[in-house]
Design a protein around this motif. Structure first.
Motif, PDB file in Angstrom:
ATOM      1  N   ARG A 227      18.181 -17.121 -95.076  1.00 19.49           N
ATOM      2  CA  ARG A 227      19.139 -18.040 -94.493  1.00 19.49           C
ATOM      3  C   ARG A 227      20.244 -18.337 -95.508  1.00 19.49           C
ATOM      4  O   ARG A 227      20.031 -18.272 -96.709  1.00 19.49           O
ATOM      5  N   GLN A 228      21.400 -18.640 -94.957  1.00 25.13           N
ATOM      6  CA  GLN A 228      22.521 -19.011 -95.805  1.00 25.13           C
ATOM      7  C   GLN A 228      23.259 -20.168 -95.178  1.00 25.13           C
ATOM      8  O   GLN A 228      23.784 -20.051 -94.067  1.00 25.13           O
TER       9      GLN A 228
ATOM     10  N   LYS B 276      26.335 -22.319 -99.889  1.00 24.22           N
ATOM     11  CA  LYS B 276      25.123 -22.062-100.657  1.00 24.22           C
ATOM     12  C   LYS B 276      24.817 -20.571-100.692  1.00 24.22           C
ATOM     13  O   LYS B 276      25.288 -19.811 -99.850  1.00 24.22           O
ATOM     14  N   GLU B 277      24.011 -20.183-101.651  1.00 23.78           N
ATOM     15  CA  GLU B 277      23.593 -18.802-101.730  1.00 23.78           C
ATOM     16  C   GLU B 277      22.531 -18.508-100.676  1.00 23.78           C
ATOM     17  O   GLU B 277      21.810 -19.392-100.230  1.00 23.78           O
ATOM     18  N   ARG B 278      22.456 -17.243-100.307  1.00 22.96           N
ATOM     19  CA  ARG B 278      21.421 -16.827 -99.385  1.00 22.96           C
ATOM     20  C   ARG B 278      20.050 -16.970-100.052  1.00 22.96           C
ATOM     21  O   ARG B 278      19.904 -16.642-101.234  1.00 22.96           O
ATOM     22  N   GLU B 279      19.075 -17.435 -99.310  1.00 24.72           N
ATOM     23  CA  GLU B 279      17.728 -17.581 -99.858  1.00 24.72           C
ATOM     24  C   GLU B 279      16.705 -16.941 -98.929  1.00 24.72           C
ATOM     25  O   GLU B 279      16.864 -16.954 -97.700  1.00 24.72           O
TER      26      GLU B 279
ATOM     27  N   ALA C  69      21.573 -23.388 -91.043  1.00 23.23           N
ATOM     28  CA  ALA C  69      22.044 -22.191 -91.746  1.00 23.23           C
ATOM     29  C   ALA C  69      22.176 -21.055 -90.748  1.00 23.23           C
ATOM     30  O   ALA C  69      21.713 -21.159 -89.608  1.00 23.23           O
TER      31      ALA C  69
END
Length: 127
Positions: free
Chosen positions: A37-38, A42-45, A91
């Motif tokens: 999810r992004q 924010k960065e993708r995690e 996200a």
């Protein structure tokens, strides 16, 4: 070869959604699958992953106990059941596939070196 994520939407905090990741053009059963999810800014995690045999699943700490990943290889589809959703879960969610080879490959999942990515599906949780 295509992965298609679907099932996103707008839901109130505490609600549930089930995301689906459907594969076409290849046999999903040979691949480990991960959900990412992004959120804006924010960065993708990596959120969750499942091995090709479904013997192994993994979750990021923030979703443990609330999200459940599963797969139906006969339907070439992986699911992410999301319960007790929180605004911070908002996200774009993506699914991705990776073919892992070697010893124990059917029991491994990971969040890097993915082979295929699907288009994202938006999940919005209102407070």
């Amino acid at each position: 070869v295509q992965l298609q994520a679907s099932g996103g939407g707008l839901v109130q905090a505490g609600g549930s959604l089930r995301l689906s990741c459907a594969a076409s053009g290849f046999t999903l059963g040979y691949y480990a699958i991960a959900w990412f999810r992004q959120a804006p800014g924010k960065e993708r995690e990596g959120v969750s992953c499942i091995s090709s045999s479904a013997a192994t699943t993994n979750y990021v700490g923030s979703v443990k106990g609330r999200f459940t990943i599963s797969r139906d290889n006969a339907k070439n589809t992986v699911y992410l059941q999301m319960n007790s959703l929180k605004p911070e879960d908002t996200a774009v969610y993506y699914c991705a596939a990776v073919r892992i080879t070697g010893r124990g490959s059917t029991t491994i999942c990971r969040y890097n070196g993915m082979d295929y990515w699907g288009e994202g599906t938006q999940v919005t949780v209102s407070s």
